[in-house]
Design an enzyme around this catalytic site. Structure first.
Site, mmCIF file in Angstrom:
data_model
loop_
_atom_site.group_PDB
_atom_site.id
_atom_site.type_symbol
_atom_site.label_atom_id
_atom_site.label_comp_id
_atom_site.label_asym_id
_atom_site.label_seq_id
_atom_site.Cartn_x
_atom_site.Cartn_y
_atom_site.Cartn_z
ATOM 1 N N LYS A 1 -11.229 7.724 49.577
ATOM 2 C CA LYS A 1 -9.992 8.128 51.273
ATOM 3 C C LYS A 1 -8.813 7.759 51.021
ATOM 4 O O LYS A 1 -8.504 6.480 50.936
ATOM 5 C CB LYS A 1 -10.970 7.533 52.371
ATOM 6 C CG LYS A 1 -10.822 7.680 53.368
ATOM 7 C CD LYS A 1 -11.407 7.317 55.093
ATOM 8 C CE LYS A 1 -10.750 7.039 56.051
ATOM 9 N NZ LYS A 1 -11.114 6.788 57.115
ATOM 10 N N ASP B 1 -3.723 6.741 60.696
ATOM 11 C CA ASP B 1 -5.124 7.347 61.180
ATOM 12 C C ASP B 1 -4.584 7.223 62.163
ATOM 13 O O ASP B 1 -4.876 5.839 62.904
ATOM 14 C CB ASP B 1 -6.228 6.536 60.654
ATOM 15 C CG ASP B 1 -7.545 7.628 61.597
ATOM 16 O OD1 ASP B 1 -7.629 8.212 62.073
ATOM 17 O OD2 ASP B 1 -8.457 6.922 61.622
ATOM 18 N N LYS C 1 -6.307 6.435 69.104
ATOM 19 C CA LYS C 1 -6.852 5.287 68.846
ATOM 20 C C LYS C 1 -5.869 4.527 69.815
ATOM 21 O O LYS C 1 -5.397 5.132 70.333
ATOM 22 C CB LYS C 1 -6.378 4.494 67.643
ATOM 23 C CG LYS C 1 -7.828 4.949 66.631
ATOM 24 C CD LYS C 1 -6.863 4.381 65.365
ATOM 25 C CE LYS C 1 -8.463 4.627 63.894
ATOM 26 N NZ LYS C 1 -9.134 4.118 64.035
ATOM 27 N N ASP D 1 -6.149 2.897 56.331
ATOM 28 C CA ASP D 1 -6.563 3.554 55.642
ATOM 29 C C ASP D 1 -7.024 4.355 54.980
ATOM 30 O O ASP D 1 -7.636 5.339 54.420
ATOM 31 C CB ASP D 1 -7.172 4.493 57.066
ATOM 32 C CG ASP D 1 -8.261 5.113 57.801
ATOM 33 O OD1 ASP D 1 -9.314 4.300 57.083
ATOM 34 O OD2 ASP D 1 -8.270 5.950 58.109
ATOM 35 N N ASP E 1 -11.482 11.157 65.471
ATOM 36 C CA ASP E 1 -11.109 9.439 64.100
ATOM 37 C C ASP E 1 -12.547 9.305 64.097
ATOM 38 O O ASP E 1 -12.099 8.980 63.591
ATOM 39 C CB ASP E 1 -11.254 8.526 65.856
ATOM 40 C CG ASP E 1 -10.773 7.949 65.295
ATOM 41 O OD1 ASP E 1 -9.847 7.028 64.587
ATOM 42 O OD2 ASP E 1 -11.129 6.536 65.937
ATOM 43 N N GLU F 1 -12.554 11.052 60.868
ATOM 44 C CA GLU F 1 -12.272 11.690 60.417
ATOM 45 C C GLU F 1 -12.330 11.723 58.564
ATOM 46 O O GLU F 1 -12.884 12.299 57.784
ATOM 47 C CB GLU F 1 -10.431 11.855 59.993
ATOM 48 C CG GLU F 1 -9.729 10.452 59.361
ATOM 49 C CD GLU F 1 -10.237 9.695 59.766
ATOM 50 O OE1 GLU F 1 -9.949 8.997 58.981
ATOM 51 O OE2 GLU F 1 -10.319 9.199 60.845
ATOM 52 N N ARG G 1 -14.947 10.817 56.478
ATOM 53 C CA ARG G 1 -16.290 11.749 56.441
ATOM 54 C C ARG G 1 -15.875 13.669 56.066
ATOM 55 O O ARG G 1 -16.910 13.845 55.683
ATOM 56 C CB ARG G 1 -17.477 11.555 57.373
ATOM 57 C CG ARG G 1 -17.558 12.435 59.017
ATOM 58 C CD ARG G 1 -17.990 11.569 59.442
ATOM 59 N NE ARG G 1 -17.651 10.117 59.961
ATOM 60 C CZ ARG G 1 -18.071 9.522 60.423
ATOM 61 N NH1 ARG G 1 -19.181 9.415 60.947
ATOM 62 N NH2 ARG G 1 -18.318 7.803 61.161
#
Length: 509
Positions: A280, A285, A292, A303, A362, A364, A366
């Protein structure tokens, strides 16, 4: 840091009483590192040091200044009769209880103490100590990685370096004569793993305005050039042509263009099915429209640690020259809010053709991973392992000790768990059962991208499982292990040790 191996006479670790002990006593080094067991008489090298110093260590034992308790350290300077400028005595605990965990703890304690001495070189005798259930090669790798990890510093973004870098430059590791060849190979492996971890940490520690999707792509190109790998970097138009609608839905809100990175290492015949590592790569993010909280959002530069770890692993594999084929895939993007950003309730179509209702922007990771997992099918892989800082729920479940491991394959899961235990980079298996798919049902699309608060890390894995039916697959959720917060804030380099050990084991099969 330079590592070399010195042979000793066949011995029983700290009980060495042959020429190696005499050599160590007289060796000219900034620091001699010696182990001492708890609740037993001085033996081996410690006993010979005691004799050469006319009973100094024995007197310290009687006074309670040297007890051998696990992780304890005592530093002595310029003792008459010893060749070393310093001798670092390290408590190994009780000899009968010396196992992988306690040996690693003693090693870390020794490393911490050694670094503070400002010694430029060291003679390290702990690797000659037998450890229950482990061989000398393991002890050497453990020492090399621990020493390199302790001396890692990230100073690339500082105009002035606040603290001096560790002085340690050269370490001689002693092993039994019969173990020299294996130990030398292990030292090379440990160095390669440490280099991969350093790359992973550097990428994670860089700020989001530097480590962008384009920066990750350039890093992959640099690795390809250095190690003669093949690389392919896809931009927005190529990603769109592949119909990666889930991946593109995350990148829409950012002015930074996404990059889809494919890096290939071929160490075996082309006909051999590769291991594919998918990382990933969300370089920052914000949560997108599902924004967030501001507190701690700076840590969302981490991230992309899944991406960093697969690039670091591939670097280690290439440096070691493992005889197998490995492919790294990194979907790299930012997740930002803007007038173009995907909104909660939007429905997107993945590369697999499955439609996804985005209930929370959020979630994201996946979305970008599912398209990368579909793309991996074309390589007809022997196995696919994705690595992601995917869910806060995994931190709630496992804390910061174990990475979360999910797989429907007992064989693959067991191999990864065993590799993690051997590398000291542990994972814990969590379920990925079809019953949890109920939580991902959508009234309007094939699947929703979240399944509510219950079992959040499990439903995230179940979402990914929908895109992995054509090959053996495992998912590592490293949200709790890829970086540390607080005063020690920084990337950890995990799970590079786990992944590299898995691949070393795979080569050996």
């Amino acid at each position: 840091m330079d590592f070399s191996i010195k042979a000793s006479e066949p011995s029983k670790g700290l009980k060495t009483a042959a020429a190696a002990g005499g050599d160590a006593i007289n060796v000219k080094t900034d620091c001699l590192v010696v182990g001492v067991f708890e609740q037993q008489a001085l033996s081996g090298l410690a006993k010979q040091l005691d004799t050469a110093s006319k009973g100094l260590l024995g007197r310290m034992v009687k006074r309670g200044e040297l007890d051998g308790k696990l992780g304890s350290t005592v530093l002595l300077h310029e003792v008459a009769g010893w060749g070393a400028a310093r001798v670092l005595l390290v408590g190994m605990g009780r000899e009968a209880q010396l196992n992988a965990k306690s040996f690693a703890e003693a090693t870390r304690a020794a490393v911490r103490a050694l670094i503070t001495t400002r010694a430029a070189d060291a003679f390290w005798s702990l690797t000659a100590t037998p450890v229950s259930g482990r061989d000398t090669a393991w002890a050497v790798r453990t020492a090399v990685i621990a020493l390199r990890d302790a001396t890692y510093r990230f100073t690339a973004m500082k105009s002035k370096v606040e603290a001096p870098a560790p002085a340690l430059r050269k370490v001689v590791l002693t092993v039994a004569a019969d173990d020299v060849k294996a130990a030398r190979n292990a030292a090379l492996q440990g160095g390669a793993i440490a280099n991969g971890m350093a790359l992973t940490k550097d990428l994670g520690n860089l700020p989001g305005n530097v480590c962008t999707p384009t920066y990750l792509a350039e890093t992959a190109r640099s690795l390809a050039k250095e190690f003669k790998l093949s690389s392919e970097i896809l931009g927005p138009k190529q990603i769109e042509a592949l119909k990666m609608g889930a991946f593109l839905s995350v990148s829409r809100g950012s002015v930074e263009p996404p990059r889809f990175i494919v890096l290939k290492y071929q160490g075996a015949a082309a006909k051999n099915a590769p291991i594919v590592l998918v990382g990933k790569g969300v370089t920052f993010d914000t949560g997108g429209i599902s924004l967030k909280p501001g507190e701690g959002m700076d840590e969302m530069k981490y991230d992309m640690c899944g991406a960093g770890s697969v690039l670091g692993t591939l670097r280690a594999v290439a440096e070691m020259g493992l005889k197998l084929n490995v492919i790294a895939i990194v979907p790299a993007t930012e997740n930002m809010p803007s007038g173009l950003a995907t909104k909660p309730g939007d429905i997107v179509t993945s590369m697999s053709g499955q439609t996804i209702e985005v209930l929370n922007t959020d979630a994201e990771g996946r979305l970008i991973l599912c398209d990368a997992l579909t793309y991996a099918e074309r390589f007809k892989p022997a196995a696919v392992i994705d690595v992601a800082t995917l869910t806060g729920a995994c931190i709630i479940a496992l804390g910061h000790i174990n990475s979360g491991l999910f797989s429907k394959s007992d064989v693959l899961a067991d191999q990864l768990l065993a590799a993690g235990r051997l590398a000291g980079d542990t994972a814990w298996r969590l379920p990925v059962e079809d019953e949890y798919q109920e939580q991902l049902k959508s009234n309007f699309a094939d699947v929703a991208n979240i399944g509510g608060r219950p079992a959040g890390s499990v439903t995230a894995a179940c979402f990914l499982a929908r895109f992995t039916e054509k090959y053996e697959w495992a998912h590592l959720d490293v949200a709790g292990t890829a970086w540390k917060s607080g005063a020690a804030k920084g990337a950890t380099g995990r799970p590079v040790p786990l992944l590299t050990q898995f691949l070393i084991d795979r080569e050996a099969r």
